[in-house]
Design a protein around this motif. Structure first.
Motif, short mmCIF file in Angstrom:
data_model
loop_
_atom_site.label_atom_id
_atom_site.label_comp_id
_atom_site.label_asym_id
_atom_site.label_seq_id
_atom_site.Cartn_x
_atom_site.Cartn_y
_atom_site.Cartn_z
N SER A 11 0.81 -1.08 0.04
CA SER A 11 -0.01 0.04 -0.05
C SER A 11 0.87 1.20 0.05
N ILE A 12 0.34 2.32 -0.25
CA ILE A 12 1.04 3.80 -0.24
C ILE A 12 0.20 4.59 0.58
N ASN A 13 1.16 5.23 1.56
CA ASN A 13 0.39 6.24 2.36
C ASN A 13 0.64 7.56 1.50
N SER B 279 -3.39 9.12 1.93
CA SER B 279 -4.15 7.76 0.91
C SER B 279 -5.64 8.26 0.85
N ARG C 196 -4.29 11.76 -7.01
CA ARG C 196 -3.49 10.59 -7.22
C ARG C 196 -4.61 9.54 -7.70
N ASP C 197 -4.04 8.31 -8.00
CA ASP C 197 -4.94 7.30 -8.75
C ASP C 197 -4.46 6.08 -7.80
N ASN C 198 -5.02 5.53 -6.95
CA ASN C 198 -4.67 4.67 -6.12
C ASN C 198 -4.60 3.24 -6.81
N ASN D 225 -1.36 3.54 -8.70
CA ASN D 225 -0.10 3.84 -7.71
C ASN D 225 0.51 5.04 -8.24
N VAL E 14 0.94 9.30 -8.68
CA VAL E 14 0.40 10.55 -8.22
C VAL E 14 0.80 11.68 -9.38
#
Length: 124
Positions: free
Chosen positions: A30-32, A53, A71-73, A76, A78
Motif C-alpha cells: 500500500s501507499i500512504n 491515501s 492520485r490514482d490509487n 499507484n 500521483v
C-alpha cells in the motif's frame, strides 16, 4: 525492485501549464502519503504538495491556487497539475512516496522512496 518513475517536465512560458506524473511500481502493499518536492539551483529541497491515501492535501503557500495534486490509487500514481507557472517555479521536481512493501527476506516494512527528478523550466 521498487521504482518511482516521473514524467511530464519540460520548458514552458510563464503563464503556461504542465502536468507531472509519478508512477510507483514493485512489491508494494500500500501507499500512504505521496508528494512532490522541488529544488532550485542553490536552494534547499522544499515541499510543493502532499496528498494522503484518503485524498487530504496540503500545499506550499507559494503554489496554492495554481497547483493541484491528485492520485490514482489503482495505478499507484500521483499527479501534479501546474497552472499559471512563474519563472520562480523553475526547479527539479521530485516525487516522494511513503510505501508499505513486502519482500520474502524483509517481510512487510515501510520505506520512503524518491523519484529521479524531472526538470521544469519556466521562461519569462
Amino acid at each position: 525492485q521498487v521504482q518511482l518513475v516521473e514524467s511530464g517536465g519540460g520548458l514552458v512560458q510563464a503563464g503556461g501549464s504542465l502536468r507531472l506524473s509519478c508512477a510507483a511500481s514493485g512489491s508494494i502493499v500500500s501507499i500512504n502519503d505521496m508528494g512532490w518536492y522541488r529544488q532550485a539551483p542553490g536552494k534547499q529541497r522544499e515541499l510543493v504538495a502532499i496528498i494522503s491515501s484518503g485524498g487530504s492535501t496540503h500545499y506550499a503557500d507559494t503554489v496554492k491556487g495554481r497547483f493541484t495534486i491528485s492520485r490514482d490509487n489503482g495505478k499507484n500514481t500521483v499527479y501534479l497539475q501546474m497552472n499559471s507557472l512563474k519563472p520562480e517555479d523553475t526547479a527539479v521536481y521530485y516525487c516522494n512516496a511513503d510505501l508499505l512493501l513486502f519482500t520474502p527476506s524483509a517481510g512487510t516494512h515501510a520505506r520512503d522512496y524518491w523519484g529521479q527528478g524531472t526538470q521544469v523550466t519556466v521562461s519569462s
